[in-house]
Design a protein around this motif. Sequence first.
Motif, mmCIF file in Angstrom:
data_model
loop_
_atom_site.group_PDB
_atom_site.id
_atom_site.type_symbol
_atom_site.label_atom_id
_atom_site.label_comp_id
_atom_site.label_asym_id
_atom_site.label_seq_id
_atom_site.Cartn_x
_atom_site.Cartn_y
_atom_site.Cartn_z
ATOM 1 N N THR A 138 16.724 25.350 90.637
ATOM 2 C CA THR A 138 17.118 26.323 91.663
ATOM 3 C C THR A 138 16.643 27.735 91.332
ATOM 4 O OG1 THR A 138 19.274 26.676 90.621
ATOM 5 C CG2 THR A 138 19.146 24.984 92.347
ATOM 6 N N ARG A 139 15.887 27.870 90.258
ATOM 7 C CA ARG A 139 15.303 29.147 89.839
ATOM 8 C C ARG A 139 16.355 30.228 89.555
ATOM 9 N NH1 ARG A 139 9.996 29.017 89.937
ATOM 10 N NH2 ARG A 139 8.885 27.613 91.297
ATOM 11 N N ALA A 140 17.454 29.814 88.962
ATOM 12 C CA ALA A 140 18.474 30.782 88.560
ATOM 13 C C ALA A 140 17.895 31.696 87.485
ATOM 14 C CB ALA A 140 19.703 30.055 88.022
ATOM 15 N N PRO A 141 18.295 32.957 87.485
ATOM 16 C CA PRO A 141 17.808 33.869 86.445
ATOM 17 C C PRO A 141 18.266 33.418 85.051
ATOM 18 C CG PRO A 141 18.906 35.081 88.215
ATOM 19 C CD PRO A 141 19.147 33.628 88.463
ATOM 20 N N ALA A 142 17.523 33.832 84.052
ATOM 21 C CA ALA A 142 17.814 33.425 82.671
ATOM 22 C C ALA A 142 19.229 33.800 82.254
ATOM 23 C CB ALA A 142 16.796 34.049 81.718
ATOM 24 N N HIS A 143 19.697 34.973 82.675
ATOM 25 C CA HIS A 143 21.040 35.382 82.257
ATOM 26 C C HIS A 143 22.125 34.509 82.893
ATOM 27 C CE1 HIS A 143 20.518 37.811 85.934
ATOM 28 N NE2 HIS A 143 21.834 37.842 86.011
ATOM 29 N N VAL A 144 21.873 33.990 84.067
ATOM 30 C CA VAL A 144 22.840 33.081 84.695
ATOM 31 C C VAL A 144 22.848 31.747 83.954
ATOM 32 C CG1 VAL A 144 23.392 31.800 86.806
ATOM 33 C CG2 VAL A 144 22.696 34.213 86.939
ATOM 34 N N GLY A 162 30.959 36.519 75.165
ATOM 35 C CA GLY A 162 29.557 36.724 75.503
ATOM 36 C C GLY A 162 29.229 36.559 76.976
ATOM 37 N N ILE A 163 30.011 35.789 77.698
ATOM 38 C CA ILE A 163 29.692 35.529 79.110
ATOM 39 C C ILE A 163 29.603 36.815 79.930
ATOM 40 C CG2 ILE A 163 30.513 34.452 81.255
ATOM 41 C CD1 ILE A 163 31.525 32.119 79.500
ATOM 42 N N PRO A 164 30.632 37.657 79.948
ATOM 43 C CA PRO A 164 30.498 38.873 80.761
ATOM 44 C C PRO A 164 29.413 39.812 80.237
ATOM 45 C CG PRO A 164 32.592 38.883 79.573
ATOM 46 C CD PRO A 164 31.964 37.547 79.357
ATOM 47 N N VAL A 165 29.222 39.842 78.929
ATOM 48 C CA VAL A 165 28.173 40.693 78.365
ATOM 49 C C VAL A 165 26.805 40.232 78.865
ATOM 50 C CG1 VAL A 165 27.038 41.412 76.226
ATOM 51 C CG2 VAL A 165 29.540 41.287 76.329
ATOM 52 N N VAL A 166 26.559 38.939 78.778
ATOM 53 C CA VAL A 166 25.276 38.387 79.227
ATOM 54 C C VAL A 166 25.080 38.642 80.721
ATOM 55 C CG1 VAL A 166 24.073 36.199 79.660
ATOM 56 C CG2 VAL A 166 25.050 36.666 77.412
ATOM 57 N N LEU A 167 26.125 38.453 81.497
ATOM 58 C CA LEU A 167 25.996 38.653 82.941
ATOM 59 C C LEU A 167 25.736 40.114 83.300
ATOM 60 C CD1 LEU A 167 28.708 36.217 84.318
ATOM 61 C CD2 LEU A 167 26.222 35.999 84.506
ATOM 62 N N VAL A 168 26.470 41.027 82.686
ATOM 63 C CA VAL A 168 26.299 42.449 83.011
ATOM 64 C C VAL A 168 24.940 42.956 82.545
ATOM 65 C CG1 VAL A 168 27.154 44.776 82.492
ATOM 66 C CG2 VAL A 168 28.764 42.961 83.107
ATOM 67 N N VAL A 169 24.601 42.684 81.301
ATOM 68 C CA VAL A 169 23.316 43.147 80.772
ATOM 69 C C VAL A 169 22.162 42.470 81.504
ATOM 70 C CG1 VAL A 169 21.838 43.169 78.715
ATOM 71 C CG2 VAL A 169 24.262 43.754 78.522
ATOM 72 N N GLY A 170 22.286 41.184 81.740
ATOM 73 C CA GLY A 170 21.232 40.453 82.439
ATOM 74 C C GLY A 170 21.035 40.931 83.861
ATOM 75 N N ALA A 221 21.825 43.897 85.038
ATOM 76 C CA ALA A 221 21.269 45.256 84.989
ATOM 77 C C ALA A 221 19.758 45.204 84.764
ATOM 78 C CB ALA A 221 21.950 46.060 83.884
ATOM 79 N N ALA A 222 19.314 44.353 83.865
ATOM 80 C CA ALA A 222 17.874 44.215 83.615
ATOM 81 C C ALA A 222 17.168 43.659 84.849
ATOM 82 C CB ALA A 222 17.641 43.310 82.409
ATOM 83 N N ALA A 259 13.698 46.944 90.903
ATOM 84 C CA ALA A 259 13.432 48.318 91.341
ATOM 85 C C ALA A 259 12.027 48.751 90.933
ATOM 86 C CB ALA A 259 14.478 49.264 90.759
ATOM 87 N N LEU A 260 11.611 48.397 89.730
ATOM 88 C CA LEU A 260 10.268 48.755 89.272
ATOM 89 C C LEU A 260 9.196 48.063 90.112
ATOM 90 C CD1 LEU A 260 10.721 48.743 85.386
ATOM 91 C CD2 LEU A 260 10.345 50.720 86.875
ATOM 92 N N ARG A 261 9.424 46.811 90.447
ATOM 93 C CA ARG A 261 8.467 46.082 91.284
ATOM 94 C C ARG A 261 8.391 46.690 92.682
ATOM 95 N NH1 ARG A 261 10.938 40.719 90.192
ATOM 96 N NH2 ARG A 261 10.595 40.531 87.992
#
Length: 167
Positions: A83-89, A144-152, A154-155, A161-163
Amino acid sequence: MGRTRIVVGVVGTLVVAAYAALLAVNALVLDPLAAVPGQSLAQIHAELTRQGFSVRGDTVAVVVVALIGVLLAAVLSVLLLVTRAPAHVIAAVLLAVVVMGTPASYVAAIAIGMDVADAFGVGGGDHTIWAGVLYVTSLVALVGIPVVLVVGQAAHVRRTALRTHAA
């Protein structure tokens, strides 16, 4: 980004497999040996069998619990990759599987742990530090779950935005 997702899925599944392996080894080997010092695993199993406990049934129960976690991680990894979920998910979902290792560890330990406790008159709790390692690992995964989700996320927003600005 595609390779990162695959690496996260594979490594996450391997982490769950390592957790499951320690869960099984602890429940089936290390904890009984610690609960009944001075006896070999074969002697413990022989006494359990003599008293009418099903060592085979206990072993099957522990292995099934461990395999469920590994299969869950593998299936979720594949589904999230398809399903092409982002790496942080993907990472957060696999961390959640590790978190679920604590109740799974408890359930697995009951199978043979209570039989050992009843047969040898010892306490039914954990007898090794390895159960604590499993519990702490699950706690770290939970944090780690909320940390990974928030940082991921944000990235992910930054990259998007850069694209958008580059186009």
